[in-house]
Design a protein around this motif. Structure first.
Motif, PDB file in Angstrom:
ATOM      1  N   ARG A   1      15.230  -0.457 -10.846  1.00  0.00           N
ATOM      2  CA  ARG A   1      15.264  -0.362 -11.830  1.00  0.00           C
ATOM      3  C   ARG A   1      14.171  -0.601 -12.886  1.00  0.00           C
ATOM      4  O   ARG A   1      12.743  -1.500 -11.805  1.00  0.00           O
ATOM      5  CB  ARG A   1      16.450  -2.073 -11.916  1.00  0.00           C
ATOM      6  CG  ARG A   1      18.242  -0.951 -11.048  1.00  0.00           C
ATOM      7  CD  ARG A   1      18.204  -2.180 -11.965  1.00  0.00           C
ATOM      8  NE  ARG A   1      19.407  -1.752 -11.259  1.00  0.00           N
ATOM      9  CZ  ARG A   1      20.469  -2.958 -10.972  1.00  0.00           C
ATOM     10  NH1 ARG A   1      20.992  -4.394 -11.055  1.00  0.00           N
ATOM     11  NH2 ARG A   1      21.750  -2.614 -10.298  1.00  0.00           N
ATOM     12  N   ALA A   2      13.615  -0.616 -14.012  1.00  0.00           N
ATOM     13  CA  ALA A   2      12.582  -1.228 -14.023  1.00  0.00           C
ATOM     14  C   ALA A   2      13.310  -1.407 -15.686  1.00  0.00           C
ATOM     15  O   ALA A   2      14.207  -1.215 -16.601  1.00  0.00           O
ATOM     16  CB  ALA A   2      12.079   0.460 -15.258  1.00  0.00           C
ATOM     17  N   PHE A   3      12.164  -2.438 -16.317  1.00  0.00           N
ATOM     18  CA  PHE A   3      12.753  -3.190 -17.593  1.00  0.00           C
ATOM     19  C   PHE A   3      11.554  -3.496 -18.151  1.00  0.00           C
ATOM     20  O   PHE A   3      10.066  -3.543 -17.641  1.00  0.00           O
ATOM     21  CB  PHE A   3      12.760  -5.091 -16.909  1.00  0.00           C
ATOM     22  CG  PHE A   3      13.808  -4.847 -16.025  1.00  0.00           C
ATOM     23  CD1 PHE A   3      15.066  -4.919 -16.398  1.00  0.00           C
ATOM     24  CD2 PHE A   3      14.312  -4.818 -14.701  1.00  0.00           C
ATOM     25  CE1 PHE A   3      16.443  -5.184 -15.455  1.00  0.00           C
ATOM     26  CE2 PHE A   3      15.835  -4.947 -13.744  1.00  0.00           C
ATOM     27  CZ  PHE A   3      16.695  -4.635 -15.000  1.00  0.00           C
ATOM     28  N   TRP A   4      11.309  -3.511 -19.224  1.00  0.00           N
ATOM     29  CA  TRP A   4      10.463  -3.493 -20.387  1.00  0.00           C
ATOM     30  C   TRP A   4       9.954  -4.971 -20.558  1.00  0.00           C
ATOM     31  O   TRP A   4      11.015  -5.939 -20.694  1.00  0.00           O
ATOM     32  CB  TRP A   4      10.355  -3.336 -21.507  1.00  0.00           C
ATOM     33  CG  TRP A   4      10.258  -1.675 -21.534  1.00  0.00           C
ATOM     34  CD1 TRP A   4      11.511  -0.952 -22.122  1.00  0.00           C
ATOM     35  CD2 TRP A   4       9.205  -0.331 -21.986  1.00  0.00           C
ATOM     36  NE1 TRP A   4      11.631   0.321 -22.631  1.00  0.00           N
ATOM     37  CE2 TRP A   4      10.460   0.398 -21.623  1.00  0.00           C
ATOM     38  CE3 TRP A   4       8.631  -0.645 -21.534  1.00  0.00           C
ATOM     39  CZ2 TRP A   4       9.603   1.614 -22.083  1.00  0.00           C
ATOM     40  CZ3 TRP A   4       7.742   0.220 -21.307  1.00  0.00           C
ATOM     41  CH2 TRP A   4       8.093   1.688 -21.745  1.00  0.00           C
ATOM     42  N   ILE A   5       8.607  -5.315 -20.370  1.00  0.00           N
ATOM     43  CA  ILE A   5       9.020  -6.626 -21.111  1.00  0.00           C
ATOM     44  C   ILE A   5       8.314  -6.935 -22.400  1.00  0.00           C
ATOM     45  O   ILE A   5       7.419  -6.368 -22.488  1.00  0.00           O
ATOM     46  CB  ILE A   5       7.924  -7.112 -19.477  1.00  0.00           C
ATOM     47  CG1 ILE A   5       7.469  -7.165 -18.282  1.00  0.00           C
ATOM     48  CG2 ILE A   5       7.266  -9.334 -19.715  1.00  0.00           C
ATOM     49  CD1 ILE A   5       6.408  -6.718 -17.212  1.00  0.00           C
ATOM     50  N   THR A   6       8.337  -7.463 -22.815  1.00  0.00           N
ATOM     51  CA  THR A   6       8.627  -7.466 -24.336  1.00  0.00           C
ATOM     52  C   THR A   6       7.908  -8.502 -24.844  1.00  0.00           C
ATOM     53  O   THR A   6       8.644  -9.858 -24.478  1.00  0.00           O
ATOM     54  CB  THR A   6       9.767  -6.617 -25.635  1.00  0.00           C
ATOM     55  OG1 THR A   6      10.687  -7.878 -25.465  1.00  0.00           O
ATOM     56  CG2 THR A   6       9.972  -5.711 -25.000  1.00  0.00           C
ATOM     57  N   ARG A   7       6.605  -9.185 -25.619  1.00  0.00           N
ATOM     58  CA  ARG A   7       6.739 -10.005 -26.337  1.00  0.00           C
ATOM     59  C   ARG A   7       6.173  -9.574 -28.175  1.00  0.00           C
ATOM     60  O   ARG A   7       6.174  -8.910 -28.422  1.00  0.00           O
ATOM     61  CB  ARG A   7       4.947 -10.616 -26.022  1.00  0.00           C
ATOM     62  CG  ARG A   7       4.397 -11.840 -26.157  1.00  0.00           C
ATOM     63  CD  ARG A   7       3.314 -12.257 -25.999  1.00  0.00           C
ATOM     64  NE  ARG A   7       3.446 -13.314 -24.675  1.00  0.00           N
ATOM     65  CZ  ARG A   7       2.434 -13.949 -24.121  1.00  0.00           C
ATOM     66  NH1 ARG A   7       1.752 -13.354 -23.718  1.00  0.00           N
ATOM     67  NH2 ARG A   7       2.839 -13.949 -22.685  1.00  0.00           N
ATOM     68  N   ALA A   8       6.866 -10.770 -28.421  1.00  0.00           N
ATOM     69  CA  ALA A   8       7.222 -10.935 -29.865  1.00  0.00           C
ATOM     70  C   ALA A   8       7.446  -8.840 -30.176  1.00  0.00           C
ATOM     71  O   ALA A   8       7.026  -8.753 -31.069  1.00  0.00           O
ATOM     72  CB  ALA A   8       6.093 -10.680 -30.389  1.00  0.00           C
ATOM     73  N   GLY A   9       8.636  -8.703 -29.571  1.00  0.00           N
ATOM     74  CA  GLY A   9       8.984  -7.403 -29.915  1.00  0.00           C
ATOM     75  C   GLY A   9       8.182  -5.743 -29.605  1.00  0.00           C
ATOM     76  O   GLY A   9       8.952  -5.348 -29.528  1.00  0.00           O
ATOM     77  N   GLU A  10       6.701  -6.634 -29.082  1.00  0.00           N
ATOM     78  CA  GLU A  10       6.509  -4.975 -28.472  1.00  0.00           C
ATOM     79  C   GLU A  10       6.294  -4.986 -26.720  1.00  0.00           C
ATOM     80  O   GLU A  10       6.503  -6.028 -26.309  1.00  0.00           O
ATOM     81  CB  GLU A  10       4.988  -5.064 -28.992  1.00  0.00           C
ATOM     82  CG  GLU A  10       3.961  -4.252 -28.602  1.00  0.00           C
ATOM     83  CD  GLU A  10       2.550  -4.408 -28.468  1.00  0.00           C
ATOM     84  OE1 GLU A  10       1.571  -4.296 -28.373  1.00  0.00           O
ATOM     85  OE2 GLU A  10       2.372  -5.944 -29.298  1.00  0.00           O
ATOM     86  N   ARG A  11       6.594  -3.710 -26.589  1.00  0.00           N
ATOM     87  CA  ARG A  11       6.060  -3.558 -25.059  1.00  0.00           C
ATOM     88  C   ARG A  11       5.108  -4.014 -24.686  1.00  0.00           C
ATOM     89  O   ARG A  11       4.030  -3.064 -24.488  1.00  0.00           O
ATOM     90  CB  ARG A  11       6.868  -1.880 -24.941  1.00  0.00           C
ATOM     91  CG  ARG A  11       8.392  -2.107 -24.824  1.00  0.00           C
ATOM     92  CD  ARG A  11       8.318  -0.057 -24.749  1.00  0.00           C
ATOM     93  NE  ARG A  11      10.285   0.398 -25.205  1.00  0.00           N
ATOM     94  CZ  ARG A  11       9.840   0.436 -26.229  1.00  0.00           C
ATOM     95  NH1 ARG A  11       8.950   1.078 -27.690  1.00  0.00           N
ATOM     96  NH2 ARG A  11      11.510   1.131 -26.807  1.00  0.00           N
ATOM     97  N   ALA A  12       5.061  -4.849 -23.559  1.00  0.00           N
ATOM     98  CA  ALA A  12       3.801  -5.282 -23.280  1.00  0.00           C
ATOM     99  C   ALA A  12       3.566  -4.740 -21.681  1.00  0.00           C
ATOM    100  O   ALA A  12       2.693  -4.973 -21.635  1.00  0.00           O
ATOM    101  CB  ALA A  12       4.437  -7.074 -23.439  1.00  0.00           C
ATOM    102  N   GLY A  13       4.408  -5.407 -21.459  1.00  0.00           N
ATOM    103  CA  GLY A  13       4.813  -4.750 -20.349  1.00  0.00           C
ATOM    104  C   GLY A  13       5.430  -3.211 -19.567  1.00  0.00           C
ATOM    105  O   GLY A  13       7.050  -3.692 -19.541  1.00  0.00           O
ATOM    106  N   LEU A  14       6.048  -3.670 -17.901  1.00  0.00           N
ATOM    107  CA  LEU A  14       6.782  -2.815 -17.590  1.00  0.00           C
ATOM    108  C   LEU A  14       6.144  -3.426 -15.847  1.00  0.00           C
ATOM    109  O   LEU A  14       5.942  -4.124 -15.465  1.00  0.00           O
ATOM    110  CB  LEU A  14       5.938  -1.292 -17.748  1.00  0.00           C
ATOM    111  CG  LEU A  14       7.736  -0.949 -17.131  1.00  0.00           C
ATOM    112  CD1 LEU A  14       8.387  -0.341 -17.090  1.00  0.00           C
ATOM    113  CD2 LEU A  14       6.689   0.794 -15.708  1.00  0.00           C
TER     114      LEU A  14
END
Length: 193
Positions: free
Chosen positions: A56-69
């Motif tokens: 499974r994968a998850f986006w790490i979002t910060r302030a609405g931006e895809r900052a990591g995975l």
């Protein structure tokens, strides 16, 4: 900070392209391949690395931006692993630690059979090692000449783990490093006896 983790759905064409863009759009200096081509990323998506019974994968979002995975693997085992990628402009800002706290809680909550979560990184990846320690992961292994670097070097790798029982108790127990008879003989050649 406004950080969230959102499930990646790579079977959706737009989501798959976002994954390809993310993976091929930055450099990953502490991964085996520090540069990922679009065709390589697309193949990884098609191979099911980011979704399926084991992954499974998850986006790490910060302030609405895809900052990591964060990609979880071996989820049908009692000891899953993960891959964490933070975009270069977000590195060094605590996002790795936030992602580790989230993924540890997520795995131990969603997968009751999981006893431990393992992480392996290069010895010289000091930021990741610090984030692991601060997130309750304990160093359990040191593998000499085990990680091929993109520049042709071979680096040492280090292994960490978080235990469910430690996570529940809010502690971190250390391995018994002095459990071998004759300890203290490190550094001697086998021929020296």
């Amino acid at each position: 900070m406004d950080t969230t983790c959102v499930r990646v759905e790579p079977t959706h064409p737009t989501h798959a392209e976002h994954l390809v863009d993310f993976l091929s759009g930055d450099t990953w200096p502490f991964h085996v391949a520090d540069v990922v081509t679009r065709s390589q990323a697309r193949q990884w998506v098609e191979d099911g690395r980011y979704d399926g019974p084991d992954n499974r994968a998850f986006w790490i979002t910060r302030a609405g931006e895809r900052a990591g995975l964060v990609r979880l693997t071996d989820l049908r085992e009692d000891t899953p692993l993960f891959d964490l990628r933070i975009r270069s402009q977000h590195r060094g800002r605590g996002l790795g630690r936030e992602a580790l706290a989230w993924l540890t809680g997520h795995v131990f909550t969603e997968f009751p059979e999981v006893r431990r979560i393992e992480a392996t990184t290069r010895q010289d990846n000091t930021a990741m090692r610090r984030a692991l320690r601060r997130s309750g992961y304990v160093k359990e292994a040191h593998y000499r000449d085990a990680w091929p670097a993109a520049d042709g070097r071979v680096c040492d790798a280090v292994g960490y783990a978080a235990l469910r029982r430690d996570w529940l108790a809010g502690t971190a127990t250390l391995p018994d490093w002095d459990d071998e008879p004759g300890a203290g003989r490190e550094g001697r050649s086998p021929a020296a006896g």
